[in-house]
Design a protein around this motif. Sequence first.
Motif, PDB file in Angstrom:
ATOM      1  N   UNK A   1     -47.714 -11.829 -62.332  1.00  0.00           N
ATOM      2  CA  UNK A   1     -46.707 -11.605 -61.325  1.00  0.00           C
ATOM      3  C   UNK A   1     -47.392 -11.403 -59.974  1.00  0.00           C
ATOM      4  N   UNK A   2     -46.872 -12.045 -58.971  1.00  0.00           N
ATOM      5  CA  UNK A   2     -47.454 -11.948 -57.632  1.00  0.00           C
ATOM      6  C   UNK A   2     -47.174 -10.577 -57.031  1.00  0.00           C
ATOM      7  N   UNK A   3     -47.980 -10.237 -56.041  1.00  0.00           N
ATOM      8  CA  UNK A   3     -47.814  -8.960 -55.350  1.00  0.00           C
ATOM      9  C   UNK A   3     -46.441  -8.882 -54.680  1.00  0.00           C
ATOM     10  N   UNK A   4     -45.988 -10.012 -54.136  1.00  0.00           N
ATOM     11  CA  UNK A   4     -44.679 -10.037 -53.485  1.00  0.00           C
ATOM     12  C   UNK A   4     -43.561  -9.780 -54.490  1.00  0.00           C
ATOM     13  N   UNK A   5     -43.698 -10.339 -55.688  1.00  0.00           N
ATOM     14  CA  UNK A   5     -42.706 -10.124 -56.743  1.00  0.00           C
ATOM     15  C   UNK A   5     -42.701  -8.671 -57.212  1.00  0.00           C
ATOM     16  N   UNK A   6     -43.877  -8.080 -57.356  1.00  0.00           N
ATOM     17  CA  UNK A   6     -43.972  -6.667 -57.740  1.00  0.00           C
ATOM     18  C   UNK A   6     -43.331  -5.787 -56.676  1.00  0.00           C
ATOM     19  N   UNK A   7     -43.555  -6.149 -55.424  1.00  0.00           N
ATOM     20  CA  UNK A   7     -42.969  -5.418 -54.308  1.00  0.00           C
ATOM     21  C   UNK A   7     -41.440  -5.478 -54.360  1.00  0.00           C
ATOM     22  N   UNK A   8     -40.910  -6.654 -54.656  1.00  0.00           N
ATOM     23  CA  UNK A   8     -39.456  -6.829 -54.737  1.00  0.00           C
ATOM     24  C   UNK A   8     -38.866  -6.053 -55.901  1.00  0.00           C
ATOM     25  N   UNK A   9     -39.548  -6.038 -57.038  1.00  0.00           N
ATOM     26  CA  UNK A   9     -39.063  -5.296 -58.204  1.00  0.00           C
ATOM     27  C   UNK A   9     -39.066  -3.796 -57.920  1.00  0.00           C
ATOM     28  N   UNK A  10     -40.136  -3.305 -57.298  1.00  0.00           N
ATOM     29  CA  UNK A  10     -40.207  -1.884 -56.954  1.00  0.00           C
ATOM     30  C   UNK A  10     -39.130  -1.514 -55.945  1.00  0.00           C
ATOM     31  N   UNK A  11     -38.899  -2.394 -54.988  1.00  0.00           N
ATOM     32  CA  UNK A  11     -37.851  -2.173 -53.984  1.00  0.00           C
ATOM     33  C   UNK A  11     -36.484  -2.066 -54.666  1.00  0.00           C
ATOM     34  N   UNK A  12     -36.201  -2.999 -55.575  1.00  0.00           N
ATOM     35  CA  UNK A  12     -34.907  -3.014 -56.247  1.00  0.00           C
ATOM     36  C   UNK A  12     -34.724  -1.785 -57.132  1.00  0.00           C
ATOM     37  N   UNK A  13     -35.777  -1.373 -57.854  1.00  0.00           N
ATOM     38  CA  UNK A  13     -35.684  -0.183 -58.698  1.00  0.00           C
ATOM     39  C   UNK A  13     -35.394   1.065 -57.874  1.00  0.00           C
ATOM     40  N   UNK A  14     -36.051   1.186 -56.743  1.00  0.00           N
ATOM     41  CA  UNK A  14     -35.817   2.348 -55.886  1.00  0.00           C
ATOM     42  C   UNK A  14     -34.419   2.302 -55.286  1.00  0.00           C
ATOM     43  N   UNK A  15     -33.952   1.116 -54.926  1.00  0.00           N
ATOM     44  CA  UNK A  15     -32.606   0.945 -54.394  1.00  0.00           C
ATOM     45  C   UNK A  15     -31.563   1.367 -55.426  1.00  0.00           C
ATOM     46  N   UNK A  16     -31.714   0.924 -56.664  1.00  0.00           N
ATOM     47  CA  UNK A  16     -30.770   1.272 -57.734  1.00  0.00           C
ATOM     48  C   UNK A  16     -30.797   2.776 -58.008  1.00  0.00           C
ATOM     49  N   UNK A  17     -31.977   3.379 -57.933  1.00  0.00           N
ATOM     50  CA  UNK A  17     -32.083   4.826 -58.137  1.00  0.00           C
ATOM     51  C   UNK A  17     -31.263   5.570 -57.085  1.00  0.00           C
ATOM     52  N   UNK A  18     -31.399   5.167 -55.817  1.00  0.00           N
ATOM     53  CA  UNK A  18     -30.630   5.813 -54.755  1.00  0.00           C
ATOM     54  C   UNK A  18     -29.131   5.563 -54.913  1.00  0.00           C
ATOM     55  N   UNK A  19     -28.768   4.363 -55.309  1.00  0.00           N
ATOM     56  CA  UNK A  19     -27.348   4.067 -55.540  1.00  0.00           C
ATOM     57  C   UNK A  19     -26.779   4.961 -56.633  1.00  0.00           C
ATOM     58  N   UNK A  20     -27.503   5.113 -57.714  1.00  0.00           N
ATOM     59  CA  UNK A  20     -27.040   5.953 -58.810  1.00  0.00           C
ATOM     60  C   UNK A  20     -26.870   7.405 -58.358  1.00  0.00           C
ATOM     61  N   UNK A  21     -27.817   7.921 -57.599  1.00  0.00           N
ATOM     62  CA  UNK A  21     -27.736   9.301 -57.111  1.00  0.00           C
ATOM     63  C   UNK A  21     -26.528   9.479 -56.203  1.00  0.00           C
ATOM     64  N   UNK A  22     -26.357   8.570 -55.243  1.00  0.00           N
ATOM     65  CA  UNK A  22     -25.258   8.703 -54.288  1.00  0.00           C
ATOM     66  C   UNK A  22     -23.897   8.517 -54.953  1.00  0.00           C
ATOM     67  N   UNK A  23     -23.789   7.575 -55.873  1.00  0.00           N
ATOM     68  CA  UNK A  23     -22.524   7.392 -56.577  1.00  0.00           C
ATOM     69  C   UNK A  23     -22.228   8.559 -57.519  1.00  0.00           C
ATOM     70  N   UNK A  24     -23.263   9.185 -58.059  1.00  0.00           N
ATOM     71  CA  UNK A  24     -23.059  10.376 -58.881  1.00  0.00           C
ATOM     72  C   UNK A  24     -22.512  11.528 -58.053  1.00  0.00           C
ATOM     73  N   UNK A  25     -23.039  11.676 -56.846  1.00  0.00           N
ATOM     74  CA  UNK A  25     -22.523  12.708 -55.939  1.00  0.00           C
ATOM     75  C   UNK A  25     -21.056  12.445 -55.630  1.00  0.00           C
ATOM     76  N   UNK A  26     -20.728  11.198 -55.333  1.00  0.00           N
ATOM     77  CA  UNK A  26     -19.341  10.858 -55.024  1.00  0.00           C
ATOM     78  C   UNK A  26     -18.439  11.112 -56.231  1.00  0.00           C
ATOM     79  N   UNK A  27     -18.911  10.761 -57.428  1.00  0.00           N
ATOM     80  CA  UNK A  27     -18.127  11.004 -58.636  1.00  0.00           C
ATOM     81  C   UNK A  27     -17.869  12.492 -58.828  1.00  0.00           C
TER      82      UNK A  27
END
Length: 86
Positions: A1-27
């Motif tokens: 896996x290229x460095x750019x692909x690893x960067x994108x996967x890490x970005x997406x995982x962190x994004x989903x983590x924040x989404x889950x936290x914020x939506x949990x607060x709203x719930x």
Amino acid sequence: MKNKDKNAVAYWKENVKYLFILLSIWFLVSYGAGILFKDFLNQFSLGGFKLGFWFAQQGSIYVFVILIFVYVRIMNKLDKKYGYDE
């Protein structure tokens, strides 16, 4: 896996983590305060209305709008961290 692909996967995982936290607060605010904990919250009042009723009618909307601004701020920082800002 290229460095750019690893960067994108890490970005997406962190994004989903924040989404889950914020939506949990709203719930918790919308469902929890407006339905589950309304009997306890109705002991208090805000602007002449019982607090449980206020959260069910208006509070969850206010919290949702605030969470939108929090999400934008978090995403701007995340974009800079992973080099996606323009």
